[in-house]
Design an enzyme around this catalytic site. Structure first.
Site, PDB file in Angstrom:
ATOM      1  N   ASP A 236       8.716  -4.221  13.374  1.00  0.00           N
ATOM      2  CA  ASP A 236       8.022  -3.683  12.210  1.00  0.00           C
ATOM      3  C   ASP A 236       7.183  -2.514  12.686  1.00  0.00           C
ATOM      4  O   ASP A 236       6.307  -2.673  13.533  1.00  0.00           O
ATOM      5  CB  ASP A 236       7.136  -4.778  11.595  1.00  0.00           C
TER       6      ASP A 236
ATOM      7  N   PHE B 206       0.832  -1.202   0.000  1.00  0.00           N
ATOM      8  CA  PHE B 206       0.000   0.000   0.000  1.00  0.00           C
ATOM      9  C   PHE B 206       0.868   1.253   0.000  1.00  0.00           C
ATOM     10  O   PHE B 206       1.736   1.417   0.860  1.00  0.00           O
ATOM     11  CB  PHE B 206      -0.890  -0.034   1.241  1.00  0.00           C
TER      12      PHE B 206
ATOM     13  N   SER C 235       3.395  -6.919   2.722  1.00  0.00           N
ATOM     14  CA  SER C 235       2.454  -6.008   3.375  1.00  0.00           C
ATOM     15  C   SER C 235       1.044  -6.161   2.797  1.00  0.00           C
ATOM     16  O   SER C 235       0.487  -7.263   2.811  1.00  0.00           O
ATOM     17  CB  SER C 235       2.973  -4.580   3.258  1.00  0.00           C
ATOM     18  N   MET C 236       0.439  -5.094   2.256  1.00  0.00           N
ATOM     19  CA  MET C 236      -0.857  -5.262   1.610  1.00  0.00           C
ATOM     20  C   MET C 236      -0.768  -6.252   0.466  1.00  0.00           C
ATOM     21  O   MET C 236      -1.745  -6.947   0.155  1.00  0.00           O
ATOM     22  CB  MET C 236      -1.395  -3.922   1.093  1.00  0.00           C
TER      23      MET C 236
ATOM     24  N   HIS D 293       9.925  -3.162   8.334  1.00  0.00           N
ATOM     25  CA  HIS D 293       8.777  -3.571   7.525  1.00  0.00           C
ATOM     26  C   HIS D 293       9.146  -3.964   6.093  1.00  0.00           C
ATOM     27  O   HIS D 293       8.753  -5.020   5.613  1.00  0.00           O
ATOM     28  CB  HIS D 293       7.726  -2.456   7.499  1.00  0.00           C
TER      29      HIS D 293
END
Length: 259
Positions: free
Chosen positions: A194, A25, A93-94, A224
């Site tokens: 993260d 994202f 992530s996303m 992250h």
């Protein structure tokens, strides 16, 4: 709008095993480009699309939502399935959440999943106000470049558009309900430190998927965006070995192409 330098999509035509990589994202393919190139050099067919509204300016994301982002990775997956005997889906992530929904929807057509710090929930306590706030507040501070490695930078937006954040929150709630439909072999790598997606998200994914072939790896040296961080080479090597085990390729693909 022109695409930011480094944020371009990546494609490589290789062998009968394909890999789709899904970025995060407000990020871009740049965060996964070294991973994609590593796999391409070893003879795999690789697709790393640019999600709609990403890679240009944050204002462009205001006109997009999760349906647009998911449609793009679904299209890229179907293209790989037409070309390859086996297809794996990787996500950050996303992008991890997008990968999980693809797995839930496409079933055995996907041979395995590799997730790095997958997002499962928007944890900001103010997120509940997004349905209203998005009409009054256009953006909030960005989340890009959470990286421990000095000198490593992520090409991503410095602002988070609130309309897109609201859509992300809705999408993650949808994916959470679909996790029990995920049955594919799973390699999940996550960072204890993260500052964007907490480790509880990975724990939630591991607890709810129906996969029986599951490997969990801690990325102790990374934040992250671990694919650009100290543990990147481990991610690359472990994911390639994961493919080799499940697709039976080993290093044959790479040897065949001189990679």
């Amino acid at each position: 709008m022109p695409v930011l330098p480094g944020a371009e999509p990546f494609r490589h035509e290789g062998g009968e095993v394909g890999v789709l990589l899904c970025h995060g994202f407000t990020g871009s393919p740049q965060s996964l480009r070294p991973w994609a190139e590593y796999l391409a050099e070893r003879g795999l067919t690789v697709s790393l699309p640019l999600l709609p509204g990403h890679g240009t300016r944050w204002q462009d994301m205001q006109m997009t939502g999760w349906q647009d982002w998911y449609a793009e990775v679904d299209r890229a997956l179907r293209d790989l399935l037409d070309r390859c005997a086996k297809v794996f889906v990787f996500g950050l992530s996303m992008g991890g959440a997008l990968s999980l929904r693809l797995a839930a929807k496409h079933g055995d057509a996907i041979s395995g999943l590799v997730l790095v710090n997958p997002a499962n929930k928007v944890h900001d306590p103010l997120a509940v106000a997004l349905p209203v706030a998005k009409h009054f507040i256009r953006s909030t501070p960005g989340i890009a470049s959470d990286i421990a490695k000095p000198g490593s930078e992520e090409v991503g937006y410095d602002r988070v558009p609130t309309r897109a954040a609201h859509s992300l929150r809705q999408f993650l709630q949808l994916v959470d309900k679909e996790l029990p439909q995920v049955t594919q072999p799973l390699l999940l790598l996550h960072s204890p430190q993260d500052h964007v997606v907490p480790p509880v998200d990975s724990a939630r994914v591991l607890a709810r998927v129906s996969s029986t072939d599951v490997t969990e790896t801690l990325l102790e040296q990374s934040y992250h965006v671990a694919t650009l961080d100290h543990d990147a080479e481990r991610i690359f090597a472990d994911s390639h070995a994961f493919i080799g085990r499940l697709a039976g390729t080993g290093d044959r693909e790479g040897a065949a192409t001189g990679g």
